[in-house]
Design a protein around this motif. Structure first.
Motif, PDB file in Angstrom:
ATOM      1  N   PRO A   1     -29.993  52.920 -65.351  1.00 43.93           N
ATOM      2  CA  PRO A   1     -29.759  52.175 -64.033  1.00 43.93           C
ATOM      3  C   PRO A   1     -29.884  53.187 -63.175  1.00 43.93           C
ATOM      4  O   PRO A   1     -28.928  54.002 -62.867  1.00 43.93           O
ATOM      5  CB  PRO A   1     -28.560  51.309 -64.159  1.00 43.93           C
ATOM      6  CG  PRO A   1     -28.246  51.125 -65.626  1.00 43.93           C
ATOM      7  CD  PRO A   1     -29.080  52.383 -66.296  1.00 43.93           C
TER       8      PRO A   1
ATOM      9  N   PRO B   1     -29.263  40.529 -53.063  1.00 47.79           N
ATOM     10  CA  PRO B   1     -28.790  41.954 -53.494  1.00 47.79           C
ATOM     11  C   PRO B   1     -29.650  42.813 -53.843  1.00 47.79           C
ATOM     12  O   PRO B   1     -29.690  43.898 -53.622  1.00 47.79           O
ATOM     13  CB  PRO B   1     -27.718  41.419 -54.287  1.00 47.79           C
ATOM     14  CG  PRO B   1     -27.458  40.051 -54.058  1.00 47.79           C
ATOM     15  CD  PRO B   1     -28.856  39.286 -53.745  1.00 47.79           C
TER      16      PRO B   1
ATOM     17  N   LEU C   1     -28.329  41.744 -62.594  1.00 44.58           N
ATOM     18  CA  LEU C   1     -27.932  41.572 -63.827  1.00 44.58           C
ATOM     19  C   LEU C   1     -26.329  40.752 -63.611  1.00 44.58           C
ATOM     20  O   LEU C   1     -25.602  41.076 -63.165  1.00 44.58           O
ATOM     21  CB  LEU C   1     -27.397  42.585 -64.661  1.00 44.58           C
ATOM     22  CG  LEU C   1     -28.747  43.559 -64.762  1.00 44.58           C
ATOM     23  CD1 LEU C   1     -28.333  45.187 -65.175  1.00 44.58           C
ATOM     24  CD2 LEU C   1     -29.515  43.044 -66.065  1.00 44.58           C
TER      25      LEU C   1
ATOM     26  N   SER D   1     -21.957  40.631 -59.735  1.00 43.65           N
ATOM     27  CA  SER D   1     -23.326  40.979 -60.005  1.00 43.65           C
ATOM     28  C   SER D   1     -23.759  42.420 -60.254  1.00 43.65           C
ATOM     29  O   SER D   1     -23.421  43.079 -59.370  1.00 43.65           O
ATOM     30  CB  SER D   1     -24.467  40.111 -59.299  1.00 43.65           C
ATOM     31  OG  SER D   1     -24.442  38.642 -59.533  1.00 43.65           O
ATOM     32  N   GLY D   2     -24.509  42.767 -61.243  1.00 36.43           N
ATOM     33  CA  GLY D   2     -24.858  44.299 -61.340  1.00 36.43           C
ATOM     34  C   GLY D   2     -26.241  44.573 -60.646  1.00 36.43           C
ATOM     35  O   GLY D   2     -27.038  43.556 -61.119  1.00 36.43           O
ATOM     36  N   ILE D   3     -26.407  45.654 -59.875  1.00 32.89           N
ATOM     37  CA  ILE D   3     -27.815  45.513 -59.317  1.00 32.89           C
ATOM     38  C   ILE D   3     -28.366  47.044 -59.887  1.00 32.89           C
ATOM     39  O   ILE D   3     -27.949  47.933 -59.603  1.00 32.89           O
ATOM     40  CB  ILE D   3     -27.701  45.637 -57.878  1.00 32.89           C
ATOM     41  CG1 ILE D   3     -27.129  44.421 -57.183  1.00 32.89           C
ATOM     42  CG2 ILE D   3     -29.124  45.692 -57.141  1.00 32.89           C
ATOM     43  CD1 ILE D   3     -27.533  43.104 -57.456  1.00 32.89           C
ATOM     44  N   ASP D   4     -29.698  46.848 -60.319  1.00 36.83           N
ATOM     45  CA  ASP D   4     -30.381  48.118 -60.575  1.00 36.83           C
ATOM     46  C   ASP D   4     -31.507  48.192 -59.940  1.00 36.83           C
ATOM     47  O   ASP D   4     -32.365  47.320 -59.906  1.00 36.83           O
ATOM     48  CB  ASP D   4     -30.735  48.000 -62.021  1.00 36.83           C
ATOM     49  CG  ASP D   4     -31.437  48.977 -62.560  1.00 36.83           C
ATOM     50  OD1 ASP D   4     -31.545  49.984 -62.037  1.00 36.83           O
ATOM     51  OD2 ASP D   4     -32.207  48.955 -63.874  1.00 36.83           O
TER      52      ASP D   4
END
Lengths: 95, 484
Positions: free
Chosen positions: B34, B85, B136, B144-147
């Motif tokens: 990521p 985001p 994610l 939330s995880g952002i890639d």
């Protein structure tokens, strides 16, 4: 043309800008002032003149398809408020 | 169901086959850790400027030319504004009023066999834009995880006219488009990895009504099966709603493959207002006649042109020609085979590619490119069938032997394994005589009028010949002897 207070509030919402009623009212005044300026410009006869998409009358410069950027994740993430497992963490947003 | 007509238009996002992003020099390779391929431009750090990737434009021109569209000499990039985001700039760079490709059409084969028909679907436009990142939503303690690796990946959004009238036509369109973008090398077509995804705009109207019904858009369908299932469900849902007296609301919906149902994501009231405007960071894209000419020269023979040549020059049916031009791999394999076996054997070559080879590949779970039997080997096998060295049945054995690497050529296997067909009439006659003598009962039955007894005798001769006797000769000789 002028904007209603309702439209000002909608634009603020779309731009995620929180506005109080007083702010919306004063913003409405500012924006409508800008509209007056635009009206003046629109009074100019531009028939037969092709609209420009950019202030400069040039074409887009292009680059070759090549990877030129190295991985700088560590540097970028060092200034991020929160990260985990290589990901940027943000408040949960599910559409 | 009969009084309703289904109307479908499709928007497709095809990820373009570039090594770097559309506006930055970060890599587009799939599956990286990521955010290791998200550079300052992709992250929208202050002060960065986009610079357009020439290859992405090449791809758009290629596509435009391959569907007979107009390639715009001047097109403009616009900002599509929304907040999410995984969209760091707060806008996506896309094209709105002046897209790079305008018009064009795609000809498809729908259905198979007797029910097959040809259909022309018109295209509205195709435009260049950048992809967003990925969110994610699991496992990050309420966050939330952002890639952003995918952010800035070049896409060609291809928009069709609402010309399709069934889910089968929609799937045929998606398959034809998928085949085409891979054919001209602008997209790898990998649907699992999201390189090719479709949104379907679906509405229904009473048969004969001119104006369209209210449409709902099914987002992000990443397999042909889901495309069909989602449309079939959606159509039935809309018909039920209308028949029960409710009105269809314009909406965006998602398809859930687990339940097979579509569900509303947002309705028109809260639809996005994207406030498009020309991106001041980018100048108009100018494409000169010489650029278009150069791309035209580089284009391979297109599926439609190949189809026409296969039917006109090689005498194949429209269906065969359609199947053999489904991908460049199949077409190339077939043509390499015909180069060995000769144009006169085009039909058996087509059959072997579409039936025997396809079935064997399917059984082994392999792609055409991974076939252990080369086109040259299979072409050589066709030659031996054509000149009566072996029968079709023996050919299947030789094919299996080629597959298993038991020999380098069909000839070598036929030779080594003694599979050469017995065409020497003296040798066959001896076998026939032997069988007739040993099977008096069958002979008597045949003479008493039982046709089936004849087949039994043919079987006996073939068995005695270990399958290598020429079946036609065996038939003829037996008939002659029994009549005499």
């Amino acid at each position: 043309m002028s904007l209603t207070l309702e439209q000002v509030k909608r634009i603020a919402h779309l731009a995620r800008i929180e506005t109080s009623d007083a702010e919306a009212l004063s913003t409405q005044g500012h924006l409508n002032g800008i509209f007056q300026l635009i009206e003046q410009m629109q009074a100019v006869d531009t028939s037969g003149i092709e609209p420009m998409a950019h202030a400069q009358d040039l074409g887009q410069r292009l680059r070759d398809d090549a990877v030129s950027e190295a991985d700088r994740r560590a540097a970028y993430q060092s200034v991020a408020p929160e990260t985990e497992a290589g990901l940027y963490l943000v408040p949960k947003v599910i559409e | 169901m009969n009084q309703w007509e289904v109307v479908i238009g499709i928007e497709t996002h095809a990820q373009l086959a570039t090594v770097s992003k559309i506006f930055s020099g970060a890599s587009t390779a799939f599956g990286a850790e990521p955010n290791t391929q998200a550079c300052a431009v992709d992250l929208a750090l202050p002060g960065v400027l986009p610079v357009l990737n020439r290859k992405a434009v090449d791809c758009a021109i290629r596509f435009g030319l391959s569907i007979g569209a107009e390639v715009a000499t001047k097109s403009v990039f616009a900002r599509k504004n929304y907040f999410y985001p995984d969209l760091p700039k707060g806008y996506q760079i896309s094209q709105m009023d002046l897209p790079v490709v305008v018009g064009g059409s795609l000809t498809l084969q729908v259905g198979s066999g007797d029910k097959a028909y040809e259909k022309v679907v018109r295209l509205t436009r195709a435009h260049l834009e950048e992809d967003a990142g990925k969110s994610l939503h699991e496992d990050f303690h309420g966050k939330s995880g952002i890639d952003l690796n995918r952010a800035g990946t070049p896409l060609l959004e291809i928009v069709s006219e609402p010309d399709m009238r069934s889910s089968d036509e929609a799937v045929a369109y998606a398959k034809a488009l998928h085949g085409l973008v891979r054919w001209i090398g602008i997209c790898d077509g990998n649907m699992q990895e999201g390189s090719f995804r479709c949104d379907a705009n679906v509405s229904v109207r009473p048969k004969g009504q001119l104006e369209f019904g209210t449409r709902r858009e099914i987002k992000n369908l990443n397999s042909f099966r889901f495309l069909k299932e989602a449309i079939d469900y959606e159509v039935q849902w809309q018909i039920n709603e209308i028949e029960e007296g409710r009105k269809i609301q314009q909406a965006t919906v998602l398809f859930d493959p687990d339940t097979g149902e579509t569900r509303t994501m947002r309705t028109k009231e809260d639809a996005h207002d994207y406030r498009y405007f020309p991106d001041p960071d980018l100048l108009p894209l100018l494409i000169g006649a010489d650029w278009i000419e150069r791309i035209k020269d580089e284009l391979p023979e297109l599926p439609a042109q190949k189809r026409e040549r296969f039917t006109n020059v090689l005498g194949l049916s429209a269906y065969d020609a359609g199947t053999l031009t489904a991908s460049q791999e199949i077409a190339a394999y077939f043509e390499a085979m015909v180069a060995v076996a000769g144009q006169g054997n085009a039909k058996p070559c087509a059959n072997w590619v579409m039936v025997d080879l396809a079935a064997r590949l399917n059984k082994a779970g392999r792609e055409m490119a991974e076939s252990p039997v080369s086109a040259q080997q299979l072409g050589g096998l066709i030659l031996r069938i054509a000149d009566n060295t072996i029968s079709n049945n023996i050919a299947k054995k030789v094919f299996e032997a080629l597959w298993n690497g038991e020999g380098a050529t069909a000839d070598e296997i036929i030779d080594k394994q003694g599979l050469k067909q017995i065409t020497d009439s003296g040798a066959i006659e001896a076998l026939v005589d032997e069988v007739l003598a040993a099977n008096a009962a069958n002979v008597a039955e045949f003479k008493a009028g039982k046709e089936k007894a004849f087949n039994a005798l043919v079987g006996q001769v073939m068995k005695a010949a270990k399958g290598k006797a020429n079946p036609q000769q065996v038939n003829d000789l037996l008939k002659k002897k029994l009549a005499g």
